[in-house]
Design a protein around this motif. Structure first.
Motif, short mmCIF file in Angstrom:
data_model
loop_
_atom_site.label_atom_id
_atom_site.label_comp_id
_atom_site.label_asym_id
_atom_site.label_seq_id
_atom_site.Cartn_x
_atom_site.Cartn_y
_atom_site.Cartn_z
N GLN A 64 0.85 -1.18 0.00
CA GLN A 64 0.00 0.00 0.00
C GLN A 64 0.90 1.23 0.00
O GLN A 64 2.08 1.16 0.34
CB GLN A 64 -0.92 0.01 1.21
N THR A 65 0.34 2.37 -0.38
CA THR A 65 1.08 3.63 -0.39
C THR A 65 0.79 4.38 0.90
O THR A 65 -0.37 4.55 1.28
CB THR A 65 0.70 4.48 -1.60
N VAL A 66 1.86 4.82 1.55
CA VAL A 66 1.71 5.55 2.81
C VAL A 66 2.49 6.86 2.74
O VAL A 66 3.34 7.06 1.86
CB VAL A 66 2.21 4.72 4.02
N VAL A 67 2.21 7.74 3.70
CA VAL A 67 3.01 8.94 3.87
C VAL A 67 4.32 8.53 4.54
O VAL A 67 4.32 7.99 5.64
CB VAL A 67 2.28 9.98 4.74
N GLY A 68 5.42 8.75 3.84
CA GLY A 68 6.72 8.39 4.40
C GLY A 68 7.24 9.47 5.33
O GLY A 68 7.57 9.22 6.49
N THR A 69 7.31 10.70 4.83
CA THR A 69 7.77 11.83 5.62
C THR A 69 6.90 13.05 5.30
O THR A 69 6.34 13.17 4.21
CB THR A 69 9.24 12.18 5.32
N VAL A 70 6.81 13.94 6.28
CA VAL A 70 6.11 15.21 6.10
C VAL A 70 7.13 16.32 6.36
O VAL A 70 7.78 16.34 7.40
CB VAL A 70 4.93 15.35 7.09
N VAL A 71 7.27 17.22 5.40
CA VAL A 71 8.24 18.29 5.52
C VAL A 71 7.70 19.38 6.44
O VAL A 71 6.60 19.91 6.23
CB VAL A 71 8.58 18.90 4.14
N LYS A 72 8.49 19.69 7.47
CA LYS A 72 8.06 20.69 8.44
C LYS A 72 7.87 22.04 7.76
O LYS A 72 8.70 22.49 6.96
CB LYS A 72 9.10 20.79 9.56
N GLY A 88 1.10 18.80 10.01
CA GLY A 88 0.01 18.85 10.96
C GLY A 88 -1.29 18.27 10.44
O GLY A 88 -2.22 18.01 11.21
N LEU A 89 -1.38 18.08 9.11
CA LEU A 89 -2.60 17.53 8.50
C LEU A 89 -2.43 16.06 8.12
O LEU A 89 -3.35 15.26 8.28
CB LEU A 89 -3.00 18.36 7.28
N LEU A 90 -1.26 15.74 7.58
CA LEU A 90 -0.93 14.35 7.28
C LEU A 90 0.22 13.93 8.18
O LEU A 90 1.00 14.77 8.64
CB LEU A 90 -0.54 14.17 5.82
N HIS A 91 0.34 12.63 8.43
CA HIS A 91 1.37 12.13 9.35
C HIS A 91 2.04 10.89 8.77
O HIS A 91 1.41 10.13 8.01
CB HIS A 91 0.76 11.80 10.71
N ALA A 92 3.31 10.70 9.11
CA ALA A 92 4.04 9.52 8.64
C ALA A 92 3.28 8.26 9.04
O ALA A 92 2.86 8.10 10.18
CB ALA A 92 5.44 9.50 9.24
N GLY A 93 3.07 7.37 8.07
CA GLY A 93 2.34 6.14 8.32
C GLY A 93 0.89 6.18 7.89
O GLY A 93 0.24 5.13 7.81
N ASP A 94 0.35 7.37 7.61
CA ASP A 94 -1.01 7.45 7.09
C ASP A 94 -1.08 6.72 5.74
O ASP A 94 -0.21 6.90 4.87
CB ASP A 94 -1.43 8.91 6.85
N VAL A 95 -2.09 5.89 5.56
CA VAL A 95 -2.29 5.20 4.29
C VAL A 95 -3.05 6.10 3.34
O VAL A 95 -4.13 6.61 3.67
CB VAL A 95 -3.06 3.88 4.49
#
Length: 364
Positions: free
Chosen positions: A140-148, A154-161
């Protein structure tokens, strides 16, 4: 004062001055030396390195040792005497500091990078091992990193599918960027995601997270004229049963091959890939089983031989360098994939060594 005494005194003072200079003068080098080697089939600090539950495992013997390199830290500055001693020591290597640590990288950043690479190597090793055994692995595709500081912070987080973008199903990782960049900077893009906690709970049971997910609207920003939200999407594997690697204080991606082989050995009926032989090795691995090169190969072969290894599984790209100075009694075995490694181990197990792929120096 007699001339001979004066000359001797001057020489002593000069030597003291040189020694002081050697201690005080920092040089832009770092040192590498053989690090610990751990049997992936055995225990480390009292617990199994590879822990598999929910699936029948089989007895193993021998060794499939992962190897490491001990390096001076990013903040450590060698002096001239230490560098000279390292150059003279056959069991260490002195290299330019920037070879190991990019300019400006802090100790914390180096540790974080090593930890992330080690974690990713474990996931790739699990996937490669199960595919080698023809055990299905979902993705599955997930959020790997979120650029500060970017829109997704603050809206998406690492691990969100990531299930969909603007209502269009995400089938592969590259779909995310394509769908976001269809927008103009300043426009809103809508992500449909399953939060990381829910996804992690499902994955522990070997299941794909279900449900409609929640919608998250994000206003895109400009980056080089194109729309971005400030995330990096990555592929995540859903394993049909839990596989845990229990090994602390190790970083980087180079143990991937040996972790994968350890998993294959434990899950193979009548397995025992090594036939009781002491085999060590190194190499990155991707989820398709391709083996990649690593750094510090000569330090790893020395460390393996010192522990008693007879064979060393060597990434083919590292073969020429490793073969220049192979430790006595250690045979280098060239591998380019997990399949190559399994076939080589079969030859070692049967003592059919005549056509075992070997490493040779460049030009030979």
């Amino acid at each position: 004062m007699p001339r001979r005494t004066a000359t001797l005194l001057a020489s002593i003072l000069m030597l003291i001055a040189l020694l002081c200079a050697g201690v005080l003068i920092p040089v832009p080098y770092a040192e590498m030396s053989p690090g610990p080697t751990v049997n992936t089939l055995g225990e480390h600090n009292g617990e199994p390195v590879l822990q598999i539950s929910g699936r029948k495992t089989y007895p193993t013997s021998g060794h499939l040792n992962m190897t490491t390199v001990r390096v001076t830290g990013p903040d450590y500055r060698m002096n001239l005497l230490e560098a000279v001693y390292g150059w003279l020591d056959p069991d260490s290597a002195v290299v330019p500091h920037k070879t190991l640590y990019p300019e400006g990288q802090t100790a914390e950043q180096a540790d974080q990078q090593n930890a992330e690479e080690f974690s990713q190597s474990q996931e790739s090793a699990k996937a490669a091992a199960l595919k080698q055994l023809h055990i299905p692995v979902a993705t599955q595709t997930v959020v790997g990193t979120v650029v500060k500081g970017k829109p997704a912070d603050g809206l998406l987080h690492a691990g969100d599918v990531i299930k969909a973008v603007d209502g269009q199903e995400v089938r592969q990782t590259g779909d995310v960027a394509k769908l976001v960049t269809r927008h103009k900077p300043g426009e809103k893009v809508v992500f449909t995601v399953i939060p990381a906690k829910e996804a992690a709970a499902a994955e522990k049971q070997g299941k794909r997270p279900e449900g409609p997910g929640k919608q998250v609207a994000i206003t895109t920003a400009a980056d080089g004229g194109r729309a971005i939200v400030g995330i990096q999407a990555q592929l995540d594997h859903i394993f049909p049963f839990p596989i845990d690697v229990k090994l602390a204080d190790v970083g980087g991606p180079s143990a991937g091959l040996m972790f994968a082989l350890g998993i294959v050995d434990k899950l193979t009926p009548g397995g025992d890939l090594t036939g009781g032989t002491f085999v060590a090795g190194t190499g990155t691995i991707d989820d398709q089983g391709k083996v990649g090169p690593i750094g510090g190969i000569s330090m790893k072969t020395i460390g393996a031989r010192d522990k008693g290894a007879q064979f060393f599984l060597t990434p083919k790209e590292n073969c020429a360098a490793a073969a220049k100075d192979t430790p006595s009694g250690l045979r280098l075995v060239k591998v380019g994939s997990i399949e190559d490694a399994v076939q080589a181990l079969a030859k070692i197990r049967k003592k059919d060594l005549a056509d075992l792929p070997s490493c040779t120096p460049a030009g030979h």
